[in-house]
Design a protein around this motif. Structure first.
Motif, mmCIF file in Angstrom:
data_model
loop_
_atom_site.group_PDB
_atom_site.id
_atom_site.type_symbol
_atom_site.label_atom_id
_atom_site.label_comp_id
_atom_site.label_asym_id
_atom_site.label_seq_id
_atom_site.Cartn_x
_atom_site.Cartn_y
_atom_site.Cartn_z
ATOM 1 N N LEU A 159 0.824 -1.207 0.000
ATOM 2 C CA LEU A 159 0.000 0.000 0.000
ATOM 3 C C LEU A 159 0.862 1.263 0.000
ATOM 4 N N LYS A 160 1.951 1.260 0.777
ATOM 5 C CA LYS A 160 2.843 2.422 0.821
ATOM 6 C C LYS A 160 3.480 2.689 -0.540
ATOM 7 N N GLY A 161 3.602 1.656 -1.344
ATOM 8 C CA GLY A 161 4.182 1.785 -2.672
ATOM 9 C C GLY A 161 3.224 2.367 -3.696
ATOM 10 N N HIS A 162 1.994 2.668 -3.289
ATOM 11 C CA HIS A 162 0.981 3.227 -4.187
ATOM 12 C C HIS A 162 0.361 4.481 -3.569
ATOM 13 N N PRO A 163 1.157 5.560 -3.405
ATOM 14 C CA PRO A 163 0.611 6.780 -2.800
ATOM 15 C C PRO A 163 -0.497 7.376 -3.660
ATOM 16 N N GLY A 164 -1.484 7.943 -2.984
ATOM 17 C CA GLY A 164 -2.614 8.534 -3.703
ATOM 18 C C GLY A 164 -3.455 9.383 -2.781
ATOM 19 N N GLN A 165 -4.788 9.358 -3.001
ATOM 20 C CA GLN A 165 -5.703 10.216 -2.251
ATOM 21 C C GLN A 165 -6.726 9.435 -1.430
ATOM 22 N N ASP A 166 -6.636 8.116 -1.394
ATOM 23 C CA ASP A 166 -7.627 7.306 -0.693
ATOM 24 C C ASP A 166 -7.199 7.027 0.747
ATOM 25 N N THR A 167 -8.111 7.261 1.679
ATOM 26 C CA THR A 167 -7.900 6.907 3.075
ATOM 27 C C THR A 167 -8.320 5.457 3.241
ATOM 28 N N ILE A 168 -7.438 4.628 3.774
ATOM 29 C CA ILE A 168 -7.732 3.209 3.951
ATOM 30 C C ILE A 168 -7.863 2.907 5.439
ATOM 31 N N THR A 169 -8.959 2.253 5.795
ATOM 32 C CA THR A 169 -9.182 1.804 7.165
ATOM 33 C C THR A 169 -9.217 0.281 7.167
ATOM 34 N N LEU A 170 -8.330 -0.316 7.963
ATOM 35 C CA LEU A 170 -8.329 -1.769 8.109
ATOM 36 C C LEU A 170 -9.397 -2.134 9.126
ATOM 37 N N VAL A 171 -10.227 -3.115 8.776
ATOM 38 C CA VAL A 171 -11.306 -3.563 9.650
ATOM 39 C C VAL A 171 -11.019 -5.015 10.010
ATOM 40 N N VAL A 172 -10.836 -5.268 11.310
ATOM 41 C CA VAL A 172 -10.501 -6.608 11.787
ATOM 42 C C VAL A 172 -11.574 -7.049 12.774
ATOM 43 N N PRO A 173 -12.228 -8.192 12.504
ATOM 44 C CA PRO A 173 -13.259 -8.669 13.432
ATOM 45 C C PRO A 173 -12.660 -9.067 14.787
ATOM 46 N N THR A 174 -13.492 -8.988 15.828
ATOM 47 C CA THR A 174 -13.066 -9.403 17.165
ATOM 48 C C THR A 174 -13.953 -10.553 17.617
ATOM 49 N N ASN A 175 -13.655 -11.099 18.764
ATOM 50 C CA ASN A 175 -14.478 -12.179 19.325
ATOM 51 C C ASN A 175 -15.773 -11.626 19.884
ATOM 52 N N GLY A 176 -16.811 -11.571 19.085
ATOM 53 C CA GLY A 176 -18.125 -11.168 19.561
ATOM 54 C C GLY A 176 -18.374 -9.684 19.691
ATOM 55 N N GLY A 177 -17.322 -8.865 19.805
ATOM 56 C CA GLY A 177 -17.503 -7.426 19.954
ATOM 57 C C GLY A 177 -17.479 -6.734 18.602
ATOM 58 N N PRO A 178 -17.540 -5.397 18.626
ATOM 59 C CA PRO A 178 -17.464 -4.666 17.369
ATOM 60 C C PRO A 178 -16.077 -4.824 16.742
ATOM 61 N N ALA A 179 -16.021 -4.784 15.432
ATOM 62 C CA ALA A 179 -14.753 -4.907 14.724
ATOM 63 C C ALA A 179 -13.838 -3.747 15.086
ATOM 64 N N LYS A 180 -12.536 -4.024 15.129
ATOM 65 C CA LYS A 180 -11.562 -2.965 15.373
ATOM 66 C C LYS A 180 -11.219 -2.330 14.043
ATOM 67 N N LYS A 181 -11.098 -0.984 14.055
ATOM 68 C CA LYS A 181 -10.773 -0.243 12.841
ATOM 69 C C LYS A 181 -9.482 0.530 13.059
ATOM 70 N N PHE A 182 -8.592 0.441 12.077
ATOM 71 C CA PHE A 182 -7.309 1.138 12.129
ATOM 72 C C PHE A 182 -7.141 1.917 10.827
ATOM 73 N N THR A 183 -7.144 3.244 10.901
ATOM 74 C CA THR A 183 -6.939 4.061 9.707
ATOM 75 C C THR A 183 -5.441 4.189 9.469
ATOM 76 N N LEU A 184 -5.018 3.882 8.244
ATOM 77 C CA LEU A 184 -3.606 3.952 7.915
ATOM 78 C C LEU A 184 -3.133 5.408 7.955
ATOM 79 N N PRO A 185 -1.896 5.646 8.405
ATOM 80 C CA PRO A 185 -1.398 7.020 8.527
ATOM 81 C C PRO A 185 -0.868 7.600 7.218
ATOM 82 N N TYR A 186 -1.238 7.000 6.092
ATOM 83 C CA TYR A 186 -0.827 7.496 4.776
ATOM 84 C C TYR A 186 -1.961 7.261 3.790
ATOM 85 N N LEU A 187 -1.943 8.036 2.703
ATOM 86 C CA LEU A 187 -2.987 7.927 1.679
ATOM 87 C C LEU A 187 -2.503 7.002 0.559
ATOM 88 N N VAL A 188 -3.467 6.324 -0.084
ATOM 89 C CA VAL A 188 -3.154 5.288 -1.061
ATOM 90 C C VAL A 188 -3.986 5.497 -2.326
#
Length: 191
Positions: free
Chosen positions: A139-168
Motif C-alpha cells: 500500500l505504501k508503494g501506491h501513494p494517492g488520495q484514498d484513506t484506507i481503514t483496516l477492519v478486523v473482526p473481534t471475538n463477539g464485539g465490534p470490529a476494530k478499525k485502524f486508519t492507515l497514517p498514509y494515503l493510497v
C-alpha cells in the motif's frame, strides 16, 4: 452549533474523547469547536506557537500547533470557530500529544468534500503479522488520495478499525494484489 458538530462528526476519523486510545504514529482527522488558545513564544527561534483546545460535544482534546502552521492559521483560532485538523499522534513520557499537521475552518456546507475517498479493507482475524507487513509495504508503494481503514473482526464485539497514517491510490489492480497476498477473499466497501 449542534448542527455544525454533527456535520463535523461525519467527516472525522474519531471523536475527541477517543484520541487517548490512538496508536502513536497514527495520522487522523479530528474536528470540533475552538474553546481555548494558549499562545507561547518558543525559546528556539523566538516564534509563536500555540496549544489549542477543541471540543466536539463528546469530549475535548488539546492540539500542539508548531510555529510554521500557527503562522498560517492563526486567524482561524477564535472561540467557537469550527475547525478540522489532521493530527499526528505522539507519545512522550506516557502522555499522548496531538501534533497538528494541517488545520482549516470547517464550513458545514462543504464538509462532505473534505475527506479524501475512504475505503475499508476487511482483514480476516487470523491474518499473520508478516502478511500485514507485506500488505502495508504494498500500500505504501501506491501513494494517492484514498484513506484506507483496516477492519478486523473481534471475538463477539465490534470490529476494530485502524486508519492507515498514509494515503493510497487504491485501484482495482492494487485490490487484486492485496487479495493475492492474503490468499483469501477480501471485500472493499466505501466508507
Amino acid at each position: 452549533m449542534a448542527d455544525v458538530l454533527t456535520a463535523i462528526s461525519g467527516v472525522v476519523d474519531c471523536r475527541l474523547h477517543e484520541t487517548v486510545d490512538l496508536t502513536p504514529g497514527s495520522l487522523v482527522t479530528i474536528g470540533g469547536l475552538v474553546k481555548k488558545v494558549r499562545q507561547i513564544i518558543t525559546r528556539k527561534g523566538n516564534s509563536e506557537m500555540a496549544f489549542v483546545t477543541l471540543e466536539d460535544g463528546a469530549g475535548n482534546a488539546e492540539l500542539v500547533v508548531f510555529p510554521k502552521l500557527f503562522a498560517e492559521i492563526k486567524s482561524l483560532l477564535v472561540e467557537d470557530q469550527p475547525i478540522l485538523a489532521k493530527v499526528k499522534v505522539e507519545e512522550k513520557e506516557e502522555a499522548t500529544s496531538l501534533i497538528a499537521q494541517s488545520m482549516q475552518a470547517a464550513d458545514p456546507n462543504q464538509l462532505r468534500d473534505v475527506k479524501s475517498v475512504g475505503k475499508e479493507l476487511h482483514i480476516p482475524r487470523s491474518t499473520d503479522k508478516q502478511v500485514l507487513v507485506k500488505i502495508s509495504q504494498l500500500l505504501k508503494g501506491h501513494p494517492g488520495q484514498d484513506t484506507i481503514t483496516l477492519v478486523v473482526p473481534t471475538n463477539g464485539g465490534p470490529a476494530k478499525k485502524f486508519t492507515l497514517p498514509y494515503l493510497v491510490d487504491y485501484s482495482h489492480q492494487l485490490s487484486q494484489e492485496v487479495q493475492i497476498i492474503l490468499q483469501a477473499r477480501l471485500w472493499l466497501s466505501p466508507v
